[in-house]
Design a protein around this motif. Structure first.
Motif, short mmCIF file in Angstrom:
data_model
loop_
_atom_site.label_atom_id
_atom_site.label_comp_id
_atom_site.label_asym_id
_atom_site.label_seq_id
_atom_site.Cartn_x
_atom_site.Cartn_y
_atom_site.Cartn_z
N ARG A 28 10.15 -6.23 -3.77
CA ARG A 28 11.07 -6.61 -2.70
C ARG A 28 10.27 -7.01 -1.49
NH1 ARG A 28 15.22 -3.65 0.80
NH2 ARG A 28 16.21 -5.48 1.69
N HIS A 29 10.56 -8.17 -0.94
CA HIS A 29 9.90 -8.63 0.27
C HIS A 29 10.80 -8.31 1.45
CE1 HIS A 29 6.96 -11.60 -1.75
NE2 HIS A 29 7.26 -10.61 -2.54
N ILE A 30 10.20 -7.75 2.50
CA ILE A 30 10.97 -7.41 3.69
C ILE A 30 10.24 -7.90 4.93
CG2 ILE A 30 12.05 -5.37 2.64
CD1 ILE A 30 10.06 -3.65 4.28
N ARG A 31 10.97 -8.01 6.00
CA ARG A 31 10.40 -8.34 7.30
C ARG A 31 10.53 -7.08 8.15
NH1 ARG A 31 7.39 -12.48 8.40
NH2 ARG A 31 8.52 -13.64 6.86
N LEU A 32 9.41 -6.62 8.70
CA LEU A 32 9.39 -5.39 9.49
C LEU A 32 9.92 -5.64 10.90
CD1 LEU A 32 5.92 -4.03 8.37
CD2 LEU A 32 8.18 -3.45 7.46
N ALA A 33 10.18 -4.58 11.61
CA ALA A 33 10.72 -4.66 12.97
C ALA A 33 9.85 -5.52 13.88
CB ALA A 33 10.89 -3.26 13.55
N ASP A 34 8.54 -5.55 13.63
CA ASP A 34 7.63 -6.35 14.47
C ASP A 34 7.49 -7.79 13.97
OD1 ASP A 34 6.05 -6.15 12.22
OD2 ASP A 34 4.38 -5.16 13.22
N GLY A 35 8.24 -8.15 12.92
CA GLY A 35 8.21 -9.51 12.39
C GLY A 35 7.23 -9.74 11.26
N SER A 36 6.36 -8.79 10.97
CA SER A 36 5.38 -8.97 9.91
C SER A 36 6.03 -8.84 8.53
CB SER A 36 4.21 -8.00 10.07
OG SER A 36 4.65 -6.67 10.02
N ALA A 37 5.43 -9.49 7.55
CA ALA A 37 5.95 -9.49 6.18
C ALA A 37 5.35 -8.36 5.38
CB ALA A 37 5.64 -10.83 5.51
N CYS A 38 6.14 -7.83 4.48
CA CYS A 38 5.73 -6.69 3.67
C CYS A 38 6.35 -6.81 2.28
CB CYS A 38 6.21 -5.43 4.38
SG CYS A 38 5.68 -3.88 3.67
N ARG A 39 5.64 -6.33 1.28
CA ARG A 39 6.16 -6.27 -0.08
C ARG A 39 6.24 -4.81 -0.49
NH1 ARG A 39 2.47 -9.32 -2.99
NH2 ARG A 39 3.84 -11.11 -2.78
N ILE A 40 7.37 -4.44 -1.05
CA ILE A 40 7.50 -3.09 -1.63
C ILE A 40 7.48 -3.28 -3.13
CG2 ILE A 40 8.98 -1.09 -1.90
CD1 ILE A 40 9.99 -1.57 0.92
N ARG A 41 6.56 -2.54 -3.77
CA ARG A 41 6.41 -2.68 -5.21
C ARG A 41 5.89 -1.38 -5.81
NH1 ARG A 41 1.21 -2.55 -6.50
NH2 ARG A 41 -0.39 -3.54 -5.22
N PRO A 42 6.02 -1.25 -7.13
CA PRO A 42 5.46 -0.07 -7.80
C PRO A 42 3.94 -0.01 -7.64
CG PRO A 42 7.00 -1.21 -9.23
CD PRO A 42 6.75 -2.11 -8.06
N LEU A 43 3.42 1.21 -7.57
CA LEU A 43 1.97 1.42 -7.50
C LEU A 43 1.45 1.80 -8.87
CD1 LEU A 43 1.73 3.49 -4.21
CD2 LEU A 43 1.20 1.07 -4.53
N GLY A 44 0.21 1.41 -9.14
CA GLY A 44 -0.41 1.73 -10.41
C GLY A 44 -1.90 1.94 -10.27
N ALA A 45 -2.59 1.98 -11.39
CA ALA A 45 -4.02 2.26 -11.42
C ALA A 45 -4.83 1.28 -10.58
CB ALA A 45 -4.51 2.28 -12.87
N ALA A 46 -4.40 0.03 -10.51
CA ALA A 46 -5.13 -0.98 -9.75
C ALA A 46 -5.08 -0.73 -8.24
CB ALA A 46 -4.58 -2.37 -10.06
N ASP A 47 -4.22 0.19 -7.82
CA ASP A 47 -4.07 0.48 -6.39
C ASP A 47 -4.90 1.66 -5.91
OD1 ASP A 47 -2.04 -1.53 -5.70
OD2 ASP A 47 -0.80 -0.41 -7.12
N ARG A 48 -5.77 2.16 -6.74
CA ARG A 48 -6.58 3.34 -6.40
C ARG A 48 -7.30 3.19 -5.06
NH1 ARG A 48 -9.60 7.61 -8.86
NH2 ARG A 48 -11.62 7.81 -7.86
N ASP A 49 -8.03 2.09 -4.86
CA ASP A 49 -8.78 1.90 -3.62
C ASP A 49 -7.85 1.76 -2.42
OD1 ASP A 49 -11.17 2.12 -4.97
OD2 ASP A 49 -11.50 -0.05 -5.11
N ARG A 50 -6.73 1.08 -2.62
CA ARG A 50 -5.75 0.96 -1.53
C ARG A 50 -5.19 2.32 -1.15
NH1 ARG A 50 -3.53 -4.48 -3.70
NH2 ARG A 50 -4.36 -5.90 -2.13
N LEU A 51 -4.94 3.17 -2.13
CA LEU A 51 -4.44 4.52 -1.85
C LEU A 51 -5.47 5.34 -1.07
CD1 LEU A 51 -2.63 5.21 -5.20
CD2 LEU A 51 -1.57 5.34 -2.94
N LEU A 52 -6.72 5.21 -1.45
CA LEU A 52 -7.78 5.92 -0.72
C LEU A 52 -7.85 5.45 0.73
CD1 LEU A 52 -10.55 6.02 -3.46
CD2 LEU A 52 -9.41 8.00 -2.42
#
Length: 163
Positions: free
Chosen positions: A13-37
Motif C-alpha cells: 500500500r502506498h501512502i502519503r504522510l502528513a509531511d507530504g512524503s511518500a511511503c510504502r507499507i508492505r510485508p517484511l521478510g528475510a531481505a529486510d534484515r539490514d533495514r531492520l537493524l
C-alpha cells in the motif's frame, strides 16, 4: 515468509504522510534484515524502552529471525518504507507485527515501533490500519498489547476500536 499468503492477505500500500512524503507499507521478510537493524539503531533509548518494555541495547539473532520470519497468517510483520522521488525504498520508518496467540486463536499480540524522527507523521496509524486489515483476513479479530504507563496510546484507540 510465504509471499503468496501475504499477497492474498495484503498487497503493498502506498501512502502519503502528513509531511507530504511518500511511503510504502508492505510485508517484511528475510531481505529486510539490514533495514531492520538500521531501524532499530534509529530508535532512541527511550523509544526502545517503550517498545520492548525495558532496556534493549541491540537486536539478537533470535529477534531478527522473528521479525524476518513472518508467515503472513499466524505471524504478520509489516514495514513502512520511505520512498525517494523514483519510488525506490530508501529507509524503514516503522514496523508493526501481530502474532497469533495459539493455533486457531482469534487473538494476536500487537507490537509496533516508529523511528523517532518519523514519529507524529501518521506512520503508526497507517501501519496499524494495514495490520488490522491483514489480521482480520487471517481470522484474528482481537489484538492485545502491553504498554508502559508513560506510553501515549490514546491516539490509536479509534483504530483499535474498529477492529
Amino acid at each position: 515468509m510465504d509471499n503468496k499468503a501475504y499477497g492474498t492477505v495484503l498487497p503493498d500500500r502506498h501512502i502519503r504522510l502528513a509531511d507530504g512524503s511518500a511511503c510504502r507499507i508492505r510485508p517484511l521478510g528475510a531481505a529486510d534484515r539490514d533495514r531492520l537493524l538500521q531501524c532499530f539503531a534509529d530508535l532512541s533509548p527511550e523509544s526502545r524502552r517503550r517498545r520492548f518494555l525495558g532496556v534493549k541495547p541491540s537486536l539478537t539473532e533470535s529477534d531478527l529471525a522473528l521479525l524476518t520470519g513472518a508467515d503472513g497468517y499466524d505471524h504478520i510483520a509489516l514495514g513502512a518504507l520511505r520512498l525517494d522521488v523514483r519510488g525506490e525504498e530508501v529507509e524503514l520508518l516503522g514496523v508493526a507485527r501481530c502474532i497469533r496467540l495459539g493455533p486457531g486463536s482469534d487473538t494476536g499480540e500487537l507490537a509496533m515501533a516508529v523511528i523517532d524522527k518519523a514519529q507524529g507523521r501518521g506512520i503508526g496509524r497507517a501501519l496499524l490500519t494495514q495490520l488490522i486489515a491483514a489480521a482480520r483476513t487471517c481470522g484474528v479479530g482481537r489484538l492485545r498489547f502491553e504498554v508502559l504507563a508513560a506510553n501515549h496510546v490514546s491516539n490509536i484507540d479509534p483504530v483499535i476500536v474498529g477492529l
